[in-house]
Design an enzyme around this catalytic site. Structure first.
Site, PDB file in Angstrom:
ATOM      1  N   GLU A 119      40.456 -53.765 -76.025  1.00 39.79           N
ATOM      2  CA  GLU A 119      40.252 -53.622 -74.583  1.00 39.79           C
ATOM      3  C   GLU A 119      40.891 -54.820 -73.881  1.00 39.79           C
ATOM      4  O   GLU A 119      40.736 -55.957 -74.326  1.00 39.79           O
ATOM      5  CB  GLU A 119      38.756 -53.568 -74.261  1.00 39.79           C
ATOM      6  CG  GLU A 119      38.412 -53.502 -72.789  1.00 39.79           C
ATOM      7  CD  GLU A 119      39.021 -52.305 -72.085  1.00 39.79           C
ATOM      8  OE1 GLU A 119      39.707 -52.522 -71.065  1.00 39.79           O
ATOM      9  OE2 GLU A 119      38.817 -51.170 -72.553  1.00 39.79           O
TER      10      GLU A 119
ATOM     11  N   ASP B  68      44.252 -43.974 -69.142  1.00 41.60           N
ATOM     12  CA  ASP B  68      44.872 -43.786 -67.836  1.00 41.60           C
ATOM     13  C   ASP B  68      45.953 -42.714 -67.940  1.00 41.60           C
ATOM     14  O   ASP B  68      46.860 -42.826 -68.769  1.00 41.60           O
ATOM     15  CB  ASP B  68      45.494 -45.112 -67.386  1.00 41.60           C
ATOM     16  CG  ASP B  68      45.906 -45.115 -65.923  1.00 41.60           C
ATOM     17  OD1 ASP B  68      46.317 -44.042 -65.420  1.00 41.60           O
ATOM     18  OD2 ASP B  68      45.834 -46.177 -65.289  1.00 41.60           O
TER      19      ASP B  68
ATOM     20  N   LYS C 215      52.340 -39.942 -62.369  1.00 40.58           N
ATOM     21  CA  LYS C 215      53.705 -39.730 -61.907  1.00 40.58           C
ATOM     22  C   LYS C 215      54.680 -39.683 -63.083  1.00 40.58           C
ATOM     23  O   LYS C 215      54.525 -40.411 -64.063  1.00 40.58           O
ATOM     24  CB  LYS C 215      54.104 -40.835 -60.927  1.00 40.58           C
ATOM     25  CG  LYS C 215      53.284 -40.818 -59.644  1.00 40.58           C
ATOM     26  CD  LYS C 215      53.756 -41.863 -58.654  1.00 40.58           C
ATOM     27  CE  LYS C 215      52.931 -41.815 -57.370  1.00 40.58           C
ATOM     28  NZ  LYS C 215      53.382 -42.818 -56.367  1.00 40.58           N
TER      29      LYS C 215
ATOM     30  N   ASP D 117      39.948 -35.927 -69.726  1.00 41.38           N
ATOM     31  CA  ASP D 117      39.497 -34.946 -68.737  1.00 41.38           C
ATOM     32  C   ASP D 117      40.671 -34.420 -67.929  1.00 41.38           C
ATOM     33  O   ASP D 117      40.495 -33.592 -67.037  1.00 41.38           O
ATOM     34  CB  ASP D 117      38.481 -35.582 -67.781  1.00 41.38           C
ATOM     35  CG  ASP D 117      39.139 -36.673 -66.941  1.00 41.38           C
ATOM     36  OD1 ASP D 117      39.706 -37.618 -67.540  1.00 41.38           O
ATOM     37  OD2 ASP D 117      39.121 -36.585 -65.703  1.00 41.38           O
TER      38      ASP D 117
ATOM     39  N   THR E  79      31.625 -40.911 -74.569  1.00 40.39           N
ATOM     40  CA  THR E  79      31.866 -42.189 -73.917  1.00 40.39           C
ATOM     41  C   THR E  79      31.139 -42.192 -72.572  1.00 40.39           C
ATOM     42  O   THR E  79      30.643 -41.157 -72.123  1.00 40.39           O
ATOM     43  CB  THR E  79      33.371 -42.413 -73.664  1.00 40.39           C
ATOM     44  OG1 THR E  79      33.786 -41.570 -72.584  1.00 40.39           O
ATOM     45  CG2 THR E  79      34.200 -42.079 -74.907  1.00 40.39           C
ATOM     46  N   GLU E  80      31.103 -43.343 -71.924  1.00 42.08           N
ATOM     47  CA  GLU E  80      30.488 -43.407 -70.592  1.00 42.08           C
ATOM     48  C   GLU E  80      31.224 -42.506 -69.607  1.00 42.08           C
ATOM     49  O   GLU E  80      30.603 -41.792 -68.809  1.00 42.08           O
ATOM     50  CB  GLU E  80      30.484 -44.844 -70.081  1.00 42.08           C
ATOM     51  CG  GLU E  80      29.525 -45.791 -70.807  1.00 42.08           C
ATOM     52  CD  GLU E  80      30.159 -46.477 -72.012  1.00 42.08           C
ATOM     53  OE1 GLU E  80      29.562 -47.418 -72.543  1.00 42.08           O
ATOM     54  OE2 GLU E  80      31.256 -46.042 -72.433  1.00 42.08           O
ATOM     55  N   TYR E  81      32.549 -42.535 -69.658  1.00 41.68           N
ATOM     56  CA  TYR E  81      33.341 -41.670 -68.779  1.00 41.68           C
ATOM     57  C   TYR E  81      33.054 -40.198 -69.058  1.00 41.68           C
ATOM     58  O   TYR E  81      32.937 -39.386 -68.144  1.00 41.68           O
ATOM     59  CB  TYR E  81      34.836 -41.937 -68.968  1.00 41.68           C
ATOM     60  CG  TYR E  81      35.378 -43.080 -68.167  1.00 41.68           C
ATOM     61  CD1 TYR E  81      35.270 -43.109 -66.777  1.00 41.68           C
ATOM     62  CD2 TYR E  81      36.037 -44.135 -68.784  1.00 41.68           C
ATOM     63  CE1 TYR E  81      35.777 -44.158 -66.032  1.00 41.68           C
ATOM     64  CE2 TYR E  81      36.552 -45.197 -68.047  1.00 41.68           C
ATOM     65  CZ  TYR E  81      36.417 -45.199 -66.670  1.00 41.68           C
ATOM     66  OH  TYR E  81      36.920 -46.245 -65.935  1.00 41.68           O
ATOM     67  N   GLU E  82      32.961 -39.867 -70.319  1.00 49.12           N
ATOM     68  CA  GLU E  82      32.725 -38.473 -70.701  1.00 49.12           C
ATOM     69  C   GLU E  82      31.401 -37.966 -70.130  1.00 49.12           C
ATOM     70  O   GLU E  82      31.333 -36.853 -69.583  1.00 49.12           O
ATOM     71  CB  GLU E  82      32.730 -38.357 -72.221  1.00 49.12           C
ATOM     72  CG  GLU E  82      32.632 -36.934 -72.744  1.00 49.12           C
ATOM     73  CD  GLU E  82      32.845 -36.876 -74.238  1.00 49.12           C
ATOM     74  OE1 GLU E  82      32.641 -35.800 -74.812  1.00 49.12           O
ATOM     75  OE2 GLU E  82      33.237 -37.913 -74.845  1.00 49.12           O
TER      76      GLU E  82
END
Length: 213
Positions: free
Chosen positions: A69, A118, A122, A154, A191-194
């Site tokens: 990280e 990320d 673009k 996602d 994960t936290e995002y998930e």
């Protein structure tokens, strides 16, 4: 542009020297000596706050886990989680994924995880995506025979892009799902995002890419 560090953040991380490896280059090719066990080495690129990797390490004490990280304040939260769980089979590296070849020897890793990276949406940013073919060729060299990359996102466009990149780099794709939480995949670690995205009703895309022998 060089990321500006918050005052004291580096000291906080380096004070956790039992889990944050300050000079990881010295373990290149000999990571089993750091962990003091000869289990497989699994790496997560972009470990975030650590929910996924610390849970994996807790459930699989015979496997050695390395979380990478570059955001120091986020990494500190992952380190705290690992300390609270008293994990002995986990290490954290505070660095950019571009330095992987400085840290690991060819064929040293058995599995890599890329979770919710990320998307760099673009077209001109495509080479920055962690599943771009330039990165994939690096991962392939670091993976042992039949080593795997497990990928979750996602972002539908990033997933389509990634499937094409995996195929271009001659990875064998398997367990492809376009809605993970409605699939029959067993024992998914989130994960936290998930968790956040699922609560929002967004589908999660996942695949596994195996290195061909």
């Amino acid at each position: 542009m060089r990321r500006r560090k918050k005052p004291g953040s580096e000291e906080k991380l380096l004070s956790k020297d039992k889990l944050v490896v300050a000079e990881p280059e010295r373990y290149k090719g000999t990571w089993h000596t750091y962990f003091q066990q000869k289990g497989e080495i699994h790496v997560e690129i972009g470990t975030g706050r650590g929910q996924f990797l610390t849970t994996m390490a807790e459930r699989n004490p015979h496997i050695n886990y390395v979380g990478i990280e570059m955001k120091e304040e986020v990494l500190l939260q992952a380190v705290i989680k690992a300390e609270e769980k008293k994990l002995q089979n986990i290490a954290f590296l505070w660095l950019d994924a571009n330095r992987l070849t400085e840290i690991f020897e060819d064929s040293e890793l058995q599995r890599m995880f890329i979770n919710f990276c990320d998307p760099w949406p673009k077209n001109r940013w495509a080479k920055r995506r962690l599943t771009y073919r330039g990165f994939l060729e690096i991962y392939k060299n670091l993976l042992a025979a039949s080593g795997e990359i497990h990928f979750k996102t996602d972002n539908a466009k990033l997933f389509e892009f990634s499937l094409n990149e995996f195929s271009h780099c001659d990875f064998q794709l398997k367990k492809i799902t376009f809605d993970l939480h409605q699939s029959d995949l067993q024992e998914n670690i989130t994960t936290e995002y998930e968790d956040k995205f699922v609560q929002m009703g967004k589908p999660i895309y996942r695949c596994e890419a195996r290195k061909r022998n």
